[in-house]
Write a protein that holds these residues in place. Structure first.
Motif, PDB file in Angstrom:
ATOM      1  N   ASP A 136      11.710  30.295  62.215  1.00 24.74           N
ATOM      2  CA  ASP A 136      11.723  28.842  62.384  1.00 24.74           C
ATOM      3  C   ASP A 136      10.587  28.143  61.649  1.00 24.74           C
ATOM      4  O   ASP A 136      10.532  26.910  61.599  1.00 24.74           O
ATOM      5  CB  ASP A 136      11.692  28.474  63.869  1.00 24.74           C
ATOM      6  CG  ASP A 136      10.489  29.051  64.603  1.00 24.74           C
ATOM      7  OD1 ASP A 136       9.641  29.699  63.964  1.00 24.74           O
ATOM      8  OD2 ASP A 136      10.398  28.857  65.828  1.00 24.74           O
ATOM      9  N   LEU A 154      10.259  28.785  58.470  1.00 21.52           N
ATOM     10  CA  LEU A 154      10.853  28.658  57.143  1.00 21.52           C
ATOM     11  C   LEU A 154      11.911  27.569  57.093  1.00 21.52           C
ATOM     12  O   LEU A 154      12.000  26.824  56.114  1.00 21.52           O
ATOM     13  CB  LEU A 154      11.494  29.982  56.719  1.00 21.52           C
ATOM     14  CG  LEU A 154      10.580  31.075  56.171  1.00 21.52           C
ATOM     15  CD1 LEU A 154      11.405  32.305  55.839  1.00 21.52           C
ATOM     16  CD2 LEU A 154       9.839  30.594  54.941  1.00 21.52           C
ATOM     17  N   SER A 155      12.722  27.498  58.148  1.00 23.29           N
ATOM     18  CA  SER A 155      13.834  26.554  58.134  1.00 23.29           C
ATOM     19  C   SER A 155      14.356  26.343  59.551  1.00 23.29           C
ATOM     20  O   SER A 155      14.181  27.196  60.423  1.00 23.29           O
ATOM     21  CB  SER A 155      14.961  27.081  57.244  1.00 23.29           C
ATOM     22  OG  SER A 155      16.113  26.268  57.321  1.00 23.29           O
ATOM     23  N   ARG A 156      15.012  25.197  59.755  1.00 22.71           N
ATOM     24  CA  ARG A 156      15.680  24.969  61.042  1.00 22.71           C
ATOM     25  C   ARG A 156      17.099  25.522  61.021  1.00 22.71           C
ATOM     26  O   ARG A 156      17.771  25.554  62.059  1.00 22.71           O
ATOM     27  CB  ARG A 156      15.691  23.481  61.389  1.00 22.71           C
ATOM     28  CG  ARG A 156      16.485  22.596  60.442  1.00 22.71           C
ATOM     29  CD  ARG A 156      16.266  21.127  60.774  1.00 22.71           C
ATOM     30  NE  ARG A 156      16.984  20.233  59.895  1.00 22.71           N
ATOM     31  CZ  ARG A 156      18.213  19.775  60.117  1.00 22.71           C
ATOM     32  NH1 ARG A 156      18.880  20.156  61.203  1.00 22.71           N
ATOM     33  NH2 ARG A 156      18.790  18.955  59.274  1.00 22.71           N
ATOM     34  N   PHE A 157      17.547  25.948  59.841  1.00 21.38           N
ATOM     35  CA  PHE A 157      18.880  26.541  59.724  1.00 21.38           C
ATOM     36  C   PHE A 157      18.758  28.056  59.776  1.00 21.38           C
ATOM     37  O   PHE A 157      18.400  28.708  58.790  1.00 21.38           O
ATOM     38  CB  PHE A 157      19.550  26.101  58.413  1.00 21.38           C
ATOM     39  CG  PHE A 157      19.780  24.620  58.315  1.00 21.38           C
ATOM     40  CD1 PHE A 157      20.693  24.000  59.151  1.00 21.38           C
ATOM     41  CD2 PHE A 157      19.074  23.853  57.402  1.00 21.38           C
ATOM     42  CE1 PHE A 157      20.916  22.629  59.075  1.00 21.38           C
ATOM     43  CE2 PHE A 157      19.285  22.489  57.307  1.00 21.38           C
ATOM     44  CZ  PHE A 157      20.200  21.869  58.151  1.00 21.38           C
ATOM     45  N   LEU A 191      17.874  33.444  56.576  1.00 22.69           N
ATOM     46  CA  LEU A 191      18.128  32.023  56.785  1.00 22.69           C
ATOM     47  C   LEU A 191      19.625  31.752  56.623  1.00 22.69           C
ATOM     48  O   LEU A 191      20.380  32.626  56.197  1.00 22.69           O
ATOM     49  CB  LEU A 191      17.312  31.188  55.789  1.00 22.69           C
ATOM     50  CG  LEU A 191      15.792  31.423  55.823  1.00 22.69           C
ATOM     51  CD1 LEU A 191      15.109  30.636  54.718  1.00 22.69           C
ATOM     52  CD2 LEU A 191      15.222  31.050  57.180  1.00 22.69           C
ATOM     53  N   HIS A 211      20.534  14.232  55.521  1.00 21.81           N
ATOM     54  CA  HIS A 211      19.600  15.357  55.410  1.00 21.81           C
ATOM     55  C   HIS A 211      18.542  15.076  54.355  1.00 21.81           C
ATOM     56  O   HIS A 211      18.833  14.592  53.263  1.00 21.81           O
ATOM     57  CB  HIS A 211      20.345  16.638  55.055  1.00 21.81           C
ATOM     58  CG  HIS A 211      19.431  17.800  54.796  1.00 21.81           C
ATOM     59  ND1 HIS A 211      18.719  18.418  55.804  1.00 21.81           N
ATOM     60  CD2 HIS A 211      19.108  18.436  53.638  1.00 21.81           C
ATOM     61  CE1 HIS A 211      17.990  19.393  55.283  1.00 21.81           C
ATOM     62  NE2 HIS A 211      18.210  19.426  53.974  1.00 21.81           N
ATOM     63  N   GLY A 251      15.016  16.840  52.368  1.00 19.42           N
ATOM     64  CA  GLY A 251      14.360  18.100  52.101  1.00 19.42           C
ATOM     65  C   GLY A 251      13.455  18.009  50.899  1.00 19.42           C
ATOM     66  O   GLY A 251      13.562  17.085  50.083  1.00 19.42           O
ATOM     67  N   PHE A 307      18.340  24.798  49.503  1.00 18.54           N
ATOM     68  CA  PHE A 307      17.806  26.048  50.024  1.00 18.54           C
ATOM     69  C   PHE A 307      16.655  26.568  49.168  1.00 18.54           C
ATOM     70  O   PHE A 307      15.609  26.969  49.681  1.00 18.54           O
ATOM     71  CB  PHE A 307      18.918  27.095  50.094  1.00 18.54           C
ATOM     72  CG  PHE A 307      18.440  28.476  50.442  1.00 18.54           C
ATOM     73  CD1 PHE A 307      18.274  28.856  51.766  1.00 18.54           C
ATOM     74  CD2 PHE A 307      18.140  29.399  49.441  1.00 18.54           C
ATOM     75  CE1 PHE A 307      17.824  30.127  52.097  1.00 18.54           C
ATOM     76  CE2 PHE A 307      17.688  30.663  49.763  1.00 18.54           C
ATOM     77  CZ  PHE A 307      17.520  31.026  51.091  1.00 18.54           C
ATOM     78  N   GLY A 319      13.523  24.584  49.544  1.00 19.33           N
ATOM     79  CA  GLY A 319      12.963  24.796  50.879  1.00 19.33           C
ATOM     80  C   GLY A 319      12.155  26.077  50.960  1.00 19.33           C
ATOM     81  O   GLY A 319      11.061  26.098  51.559  1.00 19.33           O
ATOM     82  N   VAL A 320      12.663  27.150  50.366  1.00 22.11           N
ATOM     83  CA  VAL A 320      11.943  28.426  50.382  1.00 22.11           C
ATOM     84  C   VAL A 320      10.657  28.322  49.552  1.00 22.11           C
ATOM     85  O   VAL A 320       9.595  28.779  49.977  1.00 22.11           O
ATOM     86  CB  VAL A 320      12.842  29.561  49.848  1.00 22.11           C
ATOM     87  CG1 VAL A 320      12.032  30.849  49.670  1.00 22.11           C
ATOM     88  CG2 VAL A 320      14.008  29.806  50.795  1.00 22.11           C
ATOM     89  N   ARG A 355       7.963  26.345  51.442  1.00 23.28           N
ATOM     90  CA  ARG A 355       7.321  27.085  52.541  1.00 23.28           C
ATOM     91  C   ARG A 355       6.399  28.184  51.999  1.00 23.28           C
ATOM     92  O   ARG A 355       5.350  28.469  52.587  1.00 23.28           O
ATOM     93  CB  ARG A 355       8.379  27.683  53.462  1.00 23.28           C
ATOM     94  CG  ARG A 355       9.188  26.654  54.253  1.00 23.28           C
ATOM     95  CD  ARG A 355       8.311  25.873  55.227  1.00 23.28           C
ATOM     96  NE  ARG A 355       7.561  24.783  54.580  1.00 23.28           N
ATOM     97  CZ  ARG A 355       6.544  24.138  55.127  1.00 23.28           C
ATOM     98  NH1 ARG A 355       6.094  24.503  56.318  1.00 23.28           N
ATOM     99  NH2 ARG A 355       5.938  23.158  54.479  1.00 23.28           N
TER     100      ARG A 355
END
Length: 291
Positions: A96, A98-101, A190, A246, A248, A261, A264-265, A268
């Motif tokens: 969590d 890294l992502s909420r998904f 993820l 959304h 990001g 995606f 996002g990676v 983080r």
């Protein structure tokens, strides 16, 4: 009617029987595992005098998962100093963070993996990315890490399957020689809701760089590297806003908008490695419904 003493004796007898059964089961499992390890060791240390046919037969005696496990390894030994923060973060980061998904608890989703490959170019540390072909059904035209769905020959999805898939897909999509890659970490799995993929990010060090480029134009539009210095430059950072609402992180680098995606990676990794610099999160880049 049974006396209290008789009941106690019967219970003790039953407990001993269960304990013995458990010991026998554990012993069988240990023996099976040891046999498996012995077969793998025998296959991998066959003397030079053994004929090729005999060596193949010895290797085939090992179980399929053991063969897969022995072919790929993850180690942080020998990494350049600048990669140490990434390796350390990979060992402690929680899903969590890294992502909420996150993957559905039901186990639904198509297992896949991506290769997050760090190299060292003319401008210092860099990442390998590719731009997906515009004709693809999923994530068409988007910059991404090399990667894709696990194939049966990749092996166990819970162990080395994602490692093999990440390297195989990188070779198929970019022409990368996997022999020059040292895998040094694996991030938590993820989820990508729009495509239903459960993705394992596999971290790699491009120890011995090899030529890369578009292998199949039907899958890949271009292959390129991005200096980490450009990814951390606040002037190249932005927030994408999708019509669905959304938001990001995004990066405007190498004539590309890296978002979703992949961004996002990267975001983080930069954060937990301590490489992130303050940037204007209010700077927005709108996306359309086709994104």
């Amino acid at each position: 009617m049974k006396t209290h003493e008789q009941s106690t004796q019967e219970q003790n007898t039953q407990d001993k029987q269960e304990q013995n059964a458990h010991k026998q089961s554990t012993h069988k499992q240990s023996a099976h595992e040891q046999t498996r390890r012995d077969r793998v060791a025998e296959a991998s240390t066959a003397p030079a005098a053994v004929s090729p046919a005999a060596a193949v037969a010895a290797a085939a005696a090992a179980t399929a998962d053991a063969a897969h496990d022995s072919a790929v390894t993850v180690t942080a030994e020998g990494l350049p100093d600048w990669l140490d923060p990434v390796a350390r973060a990979s060992r402690t980061i929680e899903p969590d963070q890294l992502s909420r998904f996150l993957p559905p608890e039901s186990g639904a989703g198509r297992q896949s993996a991506v290769l997050v490959l760090f190299g060292e170019g003319e401008r210092g540390p860099e990442l390998l990315l590719m731009e997906r072909a515009g004709s693809l059904r999923s994530h068409a035209g988007q910059p991404s890490f090399p990667g894709g769905a696990l194939d049966p020959e990749d092996g166990d999805q819970a162990t080395t399957g994602p490692l093999r898939a990440a390297l195989r897909e990188a070779r198929e999509e970019t022409g990368l020689d996997p022999r020059g890659v040292q895998l040094f970490g694996v991030l938590p799995r993820l989820y990508i809701p729009v495509s239903g993929f459960v993705v394992t990010p596999v971290l790699g060090w491009w120890r011995s760089p090899s030529p890369v480029g578009v292998v199949d134009p039907g899958e890949t539009a271009r292959v390129f590297t991005v200096p980490v210095a450009d990814l951390t430059d606040p002037a190249n950072r932005a927030t994408t806003v999708h019509p669905s609402g959304h938001r990001g992180p995004a990066f405007l680098v190498e004539s590309a908008l890296v978002w979703g995606f992949t961004a996002g990676v990267i975001d983080r990794i930069l954060h937990f490695a301590g490489w992130e610099r303050p940037w204007d999160t209010a700077r927005q880049v709108p996306l359309d419904w086709r994104a």
